[in-house]
Structures are given as C-alpha cells and as structure tokens.
Design an enzyme around this catalytic site. Sequence first.
Site, PDB file in Angstrom:
ATOM      1  N   ARG A 160       0.827  -1.217   0.000  1.00 27.63           N
ATOM      2  CA  ARG A 160       0.000   0.000   0.000  1.00 27.63           C
ATOM      3  C   ARG A 160       0.857   1.261   0.000  1.00 27.63           C
ATOM      4  NH1 ARG A 160      -2.153   1.007   5.978  1.00 27.63           N
ATOM      5  NH2 ARG A 160      -0.878  -0.491   7.106  1.00 27.63           N
ATOM      6  N   PHE A 208     -14.815  -3.699   1.626  1.00 29.26           N
ATOM      7  CA  PHE A 208     -15.814  -2.673   1.295  1.00 29.26           C
ATOM      8  C   PHE A 208     -15.804  -2.350  -0.197  1.00 29.26           C
ATOM      9  CE2 PHE A 208     -14.220  -1.442   5.672  1.00 29.26           C
ATOM     10  CZ  PHE A 208     -15.163  -2.219   6.322  1.00 29.26           C
ATOM     11  N   GLU A 223     -19.226   3.903  -0.059  1.00 27.26           N
ATOM     12  CA  GLU A 223     -18.484   3.256  -1.151  1.00 27.26           C
ATOM     13  C   GLU A 223     -19.304   3.139  -2.423  1.00 27.26           C
ATOM     14  OE1 GLU A 223     -18.895   2.003   1.896  1.00 27.26           O
ATOM     15  OE2 GLU A 223     -16.915   2.270   2.786  1.00 27.26           O
ATOM     16  N   ARG A 242      -2.554  -5.052   4.153  1.00 25.27           N
ATOM     17  CA  ARG A 242      -2.264  -4.150   5.258  1.00 25.27           C
ATOM     18  C   ARG A 242      -0.834  -4.366   5.734  1.00 25.27           C
ATOM     19  NH1 ARG A 242      -5.359  -4.447  11.054  1.00 25.27           N
ATOM     20  NH2 ARG A 242      -4.581  -2.503  11.918  1.00 25.27           N
TER      21      ARG A 242
END
Lengths: 312, 273
Positions: A7, A80, A55, A164
């Site tokens: 990320r 999401f 979203e 993550r």
Amino acid sequence: MEVSSTREAYGQTLVSLGKENPDVVVLDADLSKSTRTVYFAREFPQRFFECGIAEQNMMGIAAGLAACGKIVFASSFAVFATARCFDQLRMSIAQPRLNVKVVATHGGVTVGEDGFSHQAIEDLALACSLPGFTVVVPADATETAQVIRVAAGTPGPFYIRLSRQSTLRVHSNGYQFVLGKAVSLRQGFDAAIIATGVMVPVALDAAKSLSLHGIECRVLNMPTLKPLDAEAVILAAQETGAIVTAEEHLQQGGLGSRVAQVVVQNQPVPMAFVALHDAYTHSGKPEELLDLHELTPAGIEKAVRSILLKKR
Amino acid sequence: MVGQTADRDLEQIAKALRRHIITMIAEAGGGHPGGSLSAVELVTSLYFRVLRHRPSEPRWSDRDRFILSKGHAAPLLYAVLAECGYFPVEELATLRKLGSRLQGHTDRTSTPGVEMSSGSLGQGLSFGIGTALAARLNSQGYRVYVLLGGGECDEGQVWEAAMAAAHFKLDNLVAIVDHNQQQIDGWNADVMNIEPLTEKWRAFGWEVIDINGHDFHQILNAFEKAERVKGRPTVVIAHTVKGKGVSFMENNLEFHGTAPTPEQAKAALEELA
C-alpha cells in the site's frame, strides 16, 4: 529478506503518476491514511475526492469521472471495495468498461485483529466474476508500483488487491511486470506451486525446504488472476504433473479455481489448494491466523507431499 | 446550440414521444409504459429547449449531459433520442429484441446518446456527480441533468449522492425527481413513505424547486432558475401522473411494467392522435 509495503508503494506511485498525467484522479472513502491515497491528496487536492463512508456512491462518482476521460483510482479496504458495492461495480463500471482502477488494501486474513468484518476473503471471487475486469494481486512493493503504472496505462476496469501487512520482498529492482504473465521464480519438475500476493514468499520458503528433502518444485508468482496466464499453467502441468495453488483467499473463486479450470480443460493433473476453507475466521495476529489456516511453508509442503502421492 | 428541431412545438413533440412509447412497448411485448409516460414533458423540455447537444456527435465533449437513472424509462429516452436524430425513428421498433441497440434498460455501450447503463436503481446521481466534477476539473461549462424516479429515492445510494453533491457544491448538477407517487408494489406512501421529499432534499443542502411536471412553462422556468443557483445543486421535484396522457393508464399500476395489448395500444394511440 527485505520487507516491503504494497500500500505504501501504491501511495507513492500515485503521486508520481499524478505529476506525469493531469488526468489521474483519486477517490477514497474515509480511509485515505490507511490506503495511502493521502499522499496524492496532499500533493493534488484538486484531483482528490474524499467521498466519505459511502463506497457505493464513490464507485458511481468514479464511473462518471471515467466516462469524461479521467483515469480514476478508487480506494477502500478490499472488503468494502467489493462486497459492499458489487452492484455498483457491475452496473456503473464493469458493463460499460469504464476506466476505473479499484485499488483495495487490507485484503485477506492478514488484516488480523480487526476480525472477520474487515478480512476480505471473497473479494477475488467477486472481482474475477465481473466481465471486463482485470484482476491483479501484486506480491511486493516493487511489483505494486509497476502494476499501478500498467493499470494507469491500460484502458478499462481493474481490481488490484493489496495488503495491510508489510510483506517480504520477492522481486529485485530490475523486475518487469507484464500484465497477464506469470513469473517463474524457481525451477523444478516434481510439482508446481502457483502462488499469488502474500503467499508468494511463503511458496518460495516451502520450495526451499522441500528441496532439502529432494523434492524440486517450480514456483510461479501469478500476479494477474484475470486474464490468467493459461500458457504458464499448462506448461507447469505438463512439465511437473502436479500443481498446488496458494492464496490468502477462500478456496472458491480465486486463484485456485481459476488455475483448476485451465488445468482440467487442457492438461488434467492432480491439484491441491492452499487457501481458506468455507468459513470466516477470527481476530488474531496475522501470523497466528496464517498458522491457523496453514497458509504457511509447512502448509504448502504438506499439500505438495499429498499431491505427489496422487501423481501418475 | 440546442437540437436542430428546437423550434418545434413542445406539445406536439410530447405527443409524438407518447405515441412512440406506446408503439414500441406494444411491439416489444414488454417494457415500462407508466414511468416513461410520466416524464415525457420533462425530457421533451430538456432535449428540445435546454440541453446543448449534437445528435450527430453523441460524445461531443462539451455537451450537456442527461443521465437517466430510472433506467426502466428507457423507451422514453429512446423516443426522444430518435426524435432528435441520434438514430432512425424506425429503429424504435427493435426495442428489446436480440441484436437491437435498444436494450430493455439503458446501455451506455450500445445506444448513441445514452450516457449511462442503468436499470439497477439509485446509481445515476453518483454518476452525475462524477460527470459534474469532471466539468469542473476540465474547466468545461456543460451542465448535468439526472432523472430519478420517486420510488427510486428509496435507494440509500441516492442519499449518499445527495449528501456528496451538496458537499462538493455542484451547481452544474440538476436532479429531477419524476414524482409520480407510484412504484411497482403500489403507492409510494404505502410501499415506503418518502415524504416529506422537499424537506429531505433541502436538509441535504439542495436548492429545491417544486413544479407540476407536465406543465412546460413551469418546467422551463425551473431549469432556468436552476442555472442561476450558485454554490449548491438543484433538485426539481416534478409532480407527475404515472401513465400520463393515456386515460386508462393514468395512475394505473398495471402499466408500471406491463405492455399494452394490441387493442389497448390501438385505443391509446387513438387518444394520442
């Protein structure tokens, strides 16, 4: 092994893309610090749209911007970005084949302590089911940076899944990502381990360990799930006669399912699937969860050994 | 600027659109007459007086955008696009048939002049926001009009979008609610009460204009007024009658999503002669 963050690489690559191309716009749904789109937001506030915790609306806005010629990156957590707004992805983005890059972070169980609500284990099945979508799961930061660049330069919808957790570095700086192509990381003719995302370094570890016991495995990194590199899969099946897939996702609908379809249609060989099995999991440290579900070198070794017994 | 037939009489065009709607849905044996007929005056006003568009160049980048969020009113959009010259009027007879460019619900990829694929409700306003933001980024002066159904406002995404459009201060965006009071299962008030609708939009930060959606004068005034509003989006709540223009279809739920029989179509066309 050096550690890398997919990320983080995403956030940094967005900034350089933003400098190069004024048509690049970025959207987020109140998670920009976590997804790292915040770097782009700071550099290019006019081209960053904070959509709040909505979203579905974000995907529609992304579609509208793309219909007007923008190269749109829309980010949220994987769970999401897919499950929450699947119909919006389908109606507003996939069918009209608009130029929206859904870049989702926090994929898989390595989200860890947040628990099942935040652990996307169905996202690849959902994304791969959408006609027109290209689906990519980079294994490390080097690959991520290249995938993001390739996505920006390739018209049409993308789903790119990041993590993550920081992951072990797989590729060197000179690595060249090619969309739709598998990357051979290790040669071997006893079995092939085809892995994606965070499972790639795990597969390499497993192969190393098996080698000590005289079992030589081919290791393929399969960053592009769709379109899948069928040629590499068929060759692996032909040359090794046994395939194990490894992914941080449910057994159904992800890498394993996609590889199996190619195998049964072209070169049937025994297969085993290292993945999550039809259940949600719990809060826990990422390493604990990987252990619990045998998404480990030992888990892959076990799968390889089991498949060798079935090999003709 | 506007379509080449801009000086045509709006009443006459509206009647022609209604005839097309009846004819094509009857021919197709399926479709949504009620919610197509209720928005005829709104769409006629837009395409023949308000929108800057080029039927010969459907993707002209400076065009004003009309986004049909209530995708089941596809026959209405096809009728007006054909009347404007986006494609031949004869093509309307292919509605819903295999190989046709006129899908059962709107399809951005197949029909010239269709901005968005729709049919799953609640998504058009979000798309409109993206379109309006692009105008701002590109320093383009086009305006964006999104037609929503009253029943469609049940969808949560409509209100996500309503919040966002006001947040982004999109004064180049106009939502139009075709408020015919009915949805598939019955009257809005019985299925899911969306009132007070005016107050809801106002609370979300929108300029709200309530009009009779069949009165050309009120419609055109509303769009003119909307153009003068600065710093926030405008919603035109158009009070309409489902099935408007065909006596036995008006406020008749049966015609939400059912094609008229050949006899009913004949009777309707006689009324619209």
